[in-house]
Design a protein around this motif. Sequence first.
Motif, mmCIF file in Angstrom:
data_model
loop_
_atom_site.group_PDB
_atom_site.id
_atom_site.type_symbol
_atom_site.label_atom_id
_atom_site.label_comp_id
_atom_site.label_asym_id
_atom_site.label_seq_id
_atom_site.Cartn_x
_atom_site.Cartn_y
_atom_site.Cartn_z
ATOM 1 N N THR A 17 0.876 -1.170 0.000
ATOM 2 C CA THR A 17 0.000 0.000 0.000
ATOM 3 C C THR A 17 0.909 1.214 0.000
ATOM 4 O O THR A 17 1.708 1.388 0.931
ATOM 5 C CB THR A 17 -0.888 0.041 1.257
ATOM 6 N N ALA A 18 0.821 2.051 -1.033
ATOM 7 C CA ALA A 18 1.784 3.148 -1.166
ATOM 8 C C ALA A 18 1.107 4.442 -1.584
ATOM 9 O O ALA A 18 0.095 4.442 -2.288
ATOM 10 C CB ALA A 18 2.864 2.770 -2.177
ATOM 11 N N ALA A 19 1.689 5.539 -1.123
ATOM 12 C CA ALA A 19 1.235 6.871 -1.516
ATOM 13 C C ALA A 19 2.452 7.777 -1.620
ATOM 14 O O ALA A 19 3.428 7.612 -0.882
ATOM 15 C CB ALA A 19 0.235 7.435 -0.510
ATOM 16 N N ALA A 20 2.409 8.713 -2.563
ATOM 17 C CA ALA A 20 3.546 9.613 -2.788
ATOM 18 C C ALA A 20 3.057 10.954 -3.308
ATOM 19 O O ALA A 20 1.968 11.054 -3.883
ATOM 20 C CB ALA A 20 4.531 8.991 -3.780
ATOM 21 N N ILE A 21 3.892 11.960 -3.110
ATOM 22 C CA ILE A 21 3.663 13.276 -3.712
ATOM 23 C C ILE A 21 4.827 13.525 -4.669
ATOM 24 O O ILE A 21 5.997 13.501 -4.253
ATOM 25 C CB ILE A 21 3.609 14.409 -2.672
ATOM 26 N N VAL A 22 4.506 13.746 -5.934
ATOM 27 C CA VAL A 22 5.542 13.930 -6.960
ATOM 28 C C VAL A 22 5.291 15.236 -7.699
ATOM 29 O O VAL A 22 4.153 15.550 -8.076
ATOM 30 C CB VAL A 22 5.542 12.748 -7.964
ATOM 31 N N VAL A 23 6.347 16.011 -7.908
ATOM 32 C CA VAL A 23 6.250 17.300 -8.598
ATOM 33 C C VAL A 23 6.838 17.168 -9.998
ATOM 34 O O VAL A 23 7.982 16.717 -10.168
ATOM 35 C CB VAL A 23 6.999 18.407 -7.829
ATOM 36 N N ASN A 24 6.032 17.533 -10.999
ATOM 37 C CA ASN A 24 6.463 17.544 -12.405
ATOM 38 C C ASN A 24 7.035 16.211 -12.882
ATOM 39 O O ASN A 24 7.874 16.162 -13.782
ATOM 40 C CB ASN A 24 7.483 18.661 -12.646
ATOM 41 N N ARG A 26 9.174 14.293 -11.722
ATOM 42 C CA ARG A 26 10.590 14.014 -11.501
ATOM 43 C C ARG A 26 11.023 14.156 -10.038
ATOM 44 O O ARG A 26 11.924 13.458 -9.600
ATOM 45 C CB ARG A 26 11.443 14.981 -12.337
ATOM 46 N N GLU A 27 10.406 15.053 -9.317
ATOM 47 C CA GLU A 27 10.840 15.348 -7.950
ATOM 48 C C GLU A 27 9.886 14.706 -6.937
ATOM 49 O O GLU A 27 8.686 14.983 -6.945
ATOM 50 C CB GLU A 27 10.891 16.856 -7.724
ATOM 51 N N VAL A 28 10.433 13.878 -6.063
ATOM 52 C CA VAL A 28 9.622 13.163 -5.078
ATOM 53 C C VAL A 28 9.684 13.891 -3.736
ATOM 54 O O VAL A 28 10.756 14.027 -3.141
ATOM 55 C CB VAL A 28 10.108 11.709 -4.905
ATOM 56 N N LEU A 29 8.532 14.360 -3.269
ATOM 57 C CA LEU A 29 8.471 15.030 -1.971
ATOM 58 C C LEU A 29 8.238 14.028 -0.844
ATOM 59 O O LEU A 29 8.646 14.263 0.294
ATOM 60 C CB LEU A 29 7.357 16.080 -1.968
ATOM 61 N N SER A 30 7.556 12.933 -1.163
ATOM 62 C CA SER A 30 7.347 11.859 -0.181
ATOM 63 C C SER A 30 7.023 10.588 -0.946
ATOM 64 O O SER A 30 6.474 10.629 -2.049
ATOM 65 C CB SER A 30 6.206 12.210 0.787
ATOM 66 N N ASN A 31 7.374 9.455 -0.328
ATOM 67 C CA ASN A 31 7.110 8.155 -0.964
ATOM 68 C C ASN A 31 6.966 7.125 0.156
ATOM 69 O O ASN A 31 7.954 6.574 0.638
ATOM 70 C CB ASN A 31 8.249 7.775 -1.915
ATOM 71 N N VAL A 32 5.744 6.889 0.574
ATOM 72 C CA VAL A 32 5.460 6.036 1.728
ATOM 73 C C VAL A 32 4.967 4.668 1.252
ATOM 74 O O VAL A 32 4.080 4.593 0.387
ATOM 75 C CB VAL A 32 4.405 6.688 2.648
ATOM 76 N N ILE A 33 5.538 3.610 1.811
ATOM 77 C CA ILE A 33 5.163 2.240 1.432
ATOM 78 C C ILE A 33 4.896 1.419 2.686
ATOM 79 O O ILE A 33 5.725 1.374 3.594
ATOM 80 C CB ILE A 33 6.282 1.559 0.613
ATOM 81 N N SER A 34 3.746 0.772 2.699
ATOM 82 C CA SER A 34 3.427 -0.188 3.761
ATOM 83 C C SER A 34 3.438 -1.576 3.127
ATOM 84 O O SER A 34 2.560 -1.922 2.334
ATOM 85 C CB SER A 34 2.048 0.111 4.363
ATOM 86 N N SER A 35 4.468 -2.356 3.457
ATOM 87 C CA SER A 35 4.645 -3.667 2.827
ATOM 88 C C SER A 35 3.924 -4.765 3.609
ATOM 89 O O SER A 35 3.802 -4.710 4.835
ATOM 90 C CB SER A 35 6.134 -4.001 2.737
ATOM 91 N N GLN A 36 3.463 -5.764 2.863
ATOM 92 C CA GLN A 36 2.794 -6.907 3.474
ATOM 93 C C GLN A 36 3.636 -8.185 3.377
ATOM 94 O O GLN A 36 3.111 -9.290 3.607
ATOM 95 C CB GLN A 36 1.447 -7.154 2.788
#
Length: 341
Positions: A17-24, A26-36
């Motif tokens: 389960t993952a969520a991220a904020i990406v700008v244009n 190319r630029e990753v402001l956050s990249n959260v992953i919940s692995s099972q």
Amino acid sequence: MKSNIKILAIESSCDETAAAIVVNGREVLSNVISSQIDIHTKFGGVVPEVASRKHIEVISTVVEKAIKESKLQYKDIDAVAVTYGPGLVGALLVGVQYAKGLSYALKKPLIAVNHIEGHISANFIQYKNLKPPFICLVVSGGHTYIVYMKDYGEFEILGQTRDDAAGEAYDKVARAIGLGYPGGPKIDKIAKEGNPNAIKFPRANFHDETSLDFSFSGLKSSVLNYLNTMKMKNVSINNADVAASFQKAVVDFLVDNSIKACKVKKCNIIAVAGGVAANTCLRSTMIEKSKERNIEVLFPDFSLCTDNAAMIGSAAYFEYIKENFASMNLNAIPNLKLGER
């Protein structure tokens, strides 16, 4: 069109389960992953119903954490993106329904992303100046493709597996020699202790020198037959040699076809994507063989190889600038093909 497009991306196609904020894109402001992984390891593989329930449990927390780590607020988001296929239908539906609700509540456009296109786009995050055209080898637990990326979002499939994906073959062989799940990392690790030339496992022959397709079912069967034969003869089996020899057969096949694709398209860049892109043998072999032919090889960071939402946010950006938005009728498509909409 405004600049600095901020996309909130959600990925739930399998067991992350993952969520991220990406700008244009190319630029990753956050990249959260919940692995099972820990949950499914005891079952020897991903159980779809268990995966879906876990996605439901954690998706709100994961999205909230992605927003918090980005130091943005929901009102700052320009669009919501989500993986809608391919993948496990129940798992996909959790992400799709959540994204639709978020898009509606925020009054922001909804962008539907093909999971495989997401894997390819991970390279745009890693290599800020990368532009099409280039060859991409997409190799994961569920997919094996050689793709010619003509432009952003425009693909030509040059080759694909006719049966098992490479990562699927890894999992099945790992289970056969008692390594368990997930098979890819475990075979990669034990193979370092083995002799890759100890056992000569066959490679699929399509009787067509121009084909760039793959087949791993026969290789998997060959490994199983070898194991059964050794057991019947009461001969001890060196698991490290089996793992190393199997891995060599897979990697040589992947690398050789990728290099052939470069020759066909007169291209000198290979970008590798997908979970198997984290395989150390694939990385070293691809770099070594490509260097001899003056081909540049690109690998994403390990964190961008496995399923994540940053890659979905990157792919979504190129749909955003084309204004390819989805409606509230968006549904999960578990068998979605590369290039399909």
